[in-house]
Design an enzyme around this catalytic site. Structure first.
Site, PDB file in Angstrom:
ATOM      1  N   CYS A  41      34.488  -0.367  15.324  1.00 38.11           N
ATOM      2  CA  CYS A  41      33.877  -1.439  14.531  1.00 38.11           C
ATOM      3  C   CYS A  41      32.787  -2.149  15.345  1.00 38.11           C
ATOM      4  O   CYS A  41      32.855  -2.221  16.567  1.00 38.11           O
ATOM      5  CB  CYS A  41      34.938  -2.447  14.094  1.00 38.11           C
ATOM      6  SG  CYS A  41      34.296  -3.716  12.972  1.00 38.11           S
ATOM      7  N   ASP A  43      32.333  -5.233  15.424  1.00 36.78           N
ATOM      8  CA  ASP A  43      32.867  -6.545  15.832  1.00 36.78           C
ATOM      9  C   ASP A  43      32.620  -6.798  17.323  1.00 36.78           C
ATOM     10  O   ASP A  43      32.954  -5.965  18.170  1.00 36.78           O
ATOM     11  CB  ASP A  43      34.375  -6.570  15.515  1.00 36.78           C
ATOM     12  CG  ASP A  43      34.956  -7.978  15.627  1.00 36.78           C
ATOM     13  OD1 ASP A  43      34.827  -8.596  16.711  1.00 36.78           O
ATOM     14  OD2 ASP A  43      35.546  -8.441  14.642  1.00 36.78           O
ATOM     15  N   ARG A  45      34.033  -8.501  19.409  1.00 35.22           N
ATOM     16  CA  ARG A  45      35.223  -8.646  20.266  1.00 35.22           C
ATOM     17  C   ARG A  45      35.840  -7.303  20.639  1.00 35.22           C
ATOM     18  O   ARG A  45      36.769  -7.244  21.433  1.00 35.22           O
ATOM     19  CB  ARG A  45      36.261  -9.509  19.553  1.00 35.22           C
ATOM     20  CG  ARG A  45      35.765 -10.893  19.185  1.00 35.22           C
ATOM     21  CD  ARG A  45      36.671 -11.546  18.162  1.00 35.22           C
ATOM     22  NE  ARG A  45      36.703 -10.797  16.899  1.00 35.22           N
ATOM     23  CZ  ARG A  45      37.479 -11.120  15.866  1.00 35.22           C
ATOM     24  NH1 ARG A  45      38.286 -12.157  15.933  1.00 35.22           N
ATOM     25  NH2 ARG A  45      37.452 -10.396  14.751  1.00 35.22           N
ATOM     26  N   HIS A  97      40.622  -2.164  14.175  1.00 35.38           N
ATOM     27  CA  HIS A  97      41.214  -3.326  14.861  1.00 35.38           C
ATOM     28  C   HIS A  97      41.770  -4.309  13.844  1.00 35.38           C
ATOM     29  O   HIS A  97      41.215  -4.463  12.751  1.00 35.38           O
ATOM     30  CB  HIS A  97      40.178  -4.013  15.763  1.00 35.38           C
ATOM     31  CG  HIS A  97      39.077  -4.703  15.019  1.00 35.38           C
ATOM     32  ND1 HIS A  97      39.031  -6.057  14.823  1.00 35.38           N
ATOM     33  CD2 HIS A  97      37.981  -4.204  14.386  1.00 35.38           C
ATOM     34  CE1 HIS A  97      37.953  -6.370  14.129  1.00 35.38           C
ATOM     35  NE2 HIS A  97      37.293  -5.272  13.841  1.00 35.38           N
ATOM     36  N   CYS A 100      40.053  -7.390  11.200  1.00 36.17           N
ATOM     37  CA  CYS A 100      38.716  -6.823  10.948  1.00 36.17           C
ATOM     38  C   CYS A 100      38.091  -7.501   9.729  1.00 36.17           C
ATOM     39  O   CYS A 100      38.645  -7.453   8.628  1.00 36.17           O
ATOM     40  CB  CYS A 100      38.826  -5.315  10.722  1.00 36.17           C
ATOM     41  SG  CYS A 100      37.219  -4.521  10.439  1.00 36.17           S
TER      42      CYS A 100
HETATM   43 CO    CO Z   1      35.975  -5.005  12.293  1.00 36.49          CO
END
Ligand code: CO
Length: 208
Positions: A41, A43, A45, A97, A100
């Site tokens: 992803c 993302d 993090r 994750h 998400c």
């Molecule tokens: Co995500």
């Protein structure tokens, strides 16, 4: 963190690398032979290299919203074909994750404009596993389970491609479905049985 800091950090990083190995960048420039293709992803993090503890040169990385492997996405298909057929990676990983945002958005009944067709892929995963998901009363647990099932279905999408079918048959490439638990930092192997899946889908999706 401002932009000037980024460039200062970069200078420090170069100094640190050269202190350990003066030829570090000369060697890096020679080429790459990564063993992993990591699809994760976008993302901020969930950083592939950091959470896997790997160095530059060890993983070919593709990231998009909710780690999707969409058949008509030229970007992911290019990454997949190049890394599997030319770099000959040994492992292909789809890493989702918990928490998400993309998966969460797909669980909302709302018009999200240009995001609609992308999130549709996740809604399709929900539809495929509707009975199991709707039986989970706790919304948080249902959300977690959709994250896992999304990883599973993206792995199935990998198995539907000619490049992956060929690499599994000819040189034993392996596909892995993982979830990063952002709440604990733990990387979880979903231990999906792709031999059975491949046998099942090859009836219709046999390209190789
Ligand atoms: Co995500």
């Amino acid at each position: 963190m401002n932009v000037a800091d980024v460039f200062k950090n970069n200078e420090q990083w170069i100094t640190d690398k050269l202190a350990i190995n003066p030829d570090y960048f000369t060697e890096l420039a020679k080429g790459q032979t990564p063993e992993f293709l990591y699809i994760g992803c976008s993302d901020s993090r969930v950083t592939a290299e950091d959470l896997m503890g790997i160095k530059p040169g060890e993983a070919f990385v593709h990231r998009n919203v909710a780690n999707l492997v969409n058949n008509v996405d030229l970007n992911v298909m290019t990454v997949l074909n190049y890394s599997v057929r030319h770099l000959k990676v040994k492992h292909v990983v789809v890493c989702g994750h918990y928490n998400c945002g993309g998966v969460k958005a797909a669980m909302q009944p709302a018009d999200m404009g240009i995001l609609n067709p992308w999130l549709r892929n996740i809604r399709d995963v929900y539809r495929t596993h509707k009975d199991e998901l709707n039986a989970i009363e706790d919304e948080g647990k249902r959300y977690d389970r959709l994250v896992e099932l999304n990883v599973q279905e993206q792995c199935v999408n990998l198995l539907k491609t000619a490049a992956i079918q060929q690499a599994i048959t000819e040189r034993g490439l392996t596909v892995h479905g993982w979830v990063f638990d952002i709440r604990t930092g733990k990387l979880i192997d979903l231990k999906l049985d792709f031999k059975a899946v491949l046998k099942d889908i090859k009836e219709i999706y046999d390209l190789y």
